[in-house]
Design an enzyme around this catalytic site. Sequence first.
Site, PDB file in Angstrom:
ATOM      1  N   CYS A  16      15.697 -65.129  19.205  1.00 60.29           N
ATOM      2  CA  CYS A  16      15.873 -65.929  20.414  1.00 60.29           C
ATOM      3  C   CYS A  16      14.814 -65.503  21.430  1.00 60.29           C
ATOM      4  CB  CYS A  16      17.298 -65.829  20.968  1.00 60.29           C
ATOM      5  SG  CYS A  16      17.762 -64.263  21.719  1.00 60.29           S
ATOM      6  N   ASN A  19      16.378 -61.564  23.157  1.00 60.79           N
ATOM      7  CA  ASN A  19      17.138 -60.711  22.251  1.00 60.79           C
ATOM      8  C   ASN A  19      18.286 -59.986  22.948  1.00 60.79           C
ATOM      9  OD1 ASN A  19      16.480 -57.875  20.050  1.00 60.79           O
ATOM     10  ND2 ASN A  19      17.747 -59.646  19.654  1.00 60.79           N
ATOM     11  N   CYS A  21      21.199 -62.252  24.060  1.00 62.74           N
ATOM     12  CA  CYS A  21      22.346 -63.163  24.015  1.00 62.74           C
ATOM     13  C   CYS A  21      22.528 -63.766  22.621  1.00 62.74           C
ATOM     14  CB  CYS A  21      22.200 -64.287  25.039  1.00 62.74           C
ATOM     15  SG  CYS A  21      22.257 -63.753  26.753  1.00 62.74           S
ATOM     16  N   ARG A  22      21.756 -64.792  22.324  1.00 63.49           N
ATOM     17  CA  ARG A  22      21.972 -65.550  21.094  1.00 63.49           C
ATOM     18  C   ARG A  22      21.690 -64.750  19.826  1.00 63.49           C
ATOM     19  NH1 ARG A  22      18.375 -70.603  22.555  1.00 63.49           N
ATOM     20  NH2 ARG A  22      17.173 -68.893  23.470  1.00 63.49           N
ATOM     21  N   SER A  23      20.532 -64.101  19.749  1.00 64.66           N
ATOM     22  CA  SER A  23      20.210 -63.418  18.491  1.00 64.66           C
ATOM     23  C   SER A  23      21.078 -62.193  18.226  1.00 64.66           C
ATOM     24  CB  SER A  23      18.714 -63.105  18.386  1.00 64.66           C
ATOM     25  OG  SER A  23      18.266 -62.304  19.448  1.00 64.66           O
ATOM     26  N   ASP A 131      21.301 -71.686  25.054  1.00 65.51           N
ATOM     27  CA  ASP A 131      21.157 -70.365  25.661  1.00 65.51           C
ATOM     28  C   ASP A 131      22.186 -70.222  26.773  1.00 65.51           C
ATOM     29  OD1 ASP A 131      20.369 -67.981  26.806  1.00 65.51           O
ATOM     30  OD2 ASP A 131      18.244 -68.517  26.896  1.00 65.51           O
TER      31      ASP A 131
END
Length: 162
Positions: A16, A19, A21-23, A131
């Site tokens: 993401c 690095n 939140c999402r990943s 996001d």
Amino acid sequence: MREDRETAKPAILFLCLGNICRSPLAEGAARAAFAAAGIDATLDSAGTGDWHVGRPPDRRAQAEARRRGTDISALRARQLSAADFYRFDLILAADESNLRDALAIRPADATADLRLMLDLIPGRGGEGVVDPYYGKDDGFAATWADVSAVAAALVAEFSSNG
């Protein structure tokens, strides 16, 4: 592809922007799903940017993962590198922007397959994982739902390959 791909465990990198939140949520969801399925895999996450290198995931991401029985607090942000395109079989980008940024540094002879995370979900191909960073806390639940679906799709794929 890595030379040892046929005999080695799958190696998957979630990508993401920062690095945090999402990943890391995707990595956490995948770690839990692969462990539950008894599949040994190398799982990691990275960001295309360097703003948060060395920092833990966003507190809201950690809270969402904890709510789902997964602890991501030990993860630390790192930036995507050219070496990642040889270390991993599959790099899954959270959205089109991350995909473009990864393509920009991808070596010409890279062996990793590079795709969007939601390309693994029927009917969601080409979509990005939203996001949640600038939104409300409930955005992290939606992100968890997306990355959990991706993790389940990966487990299904690697269960049928084994």
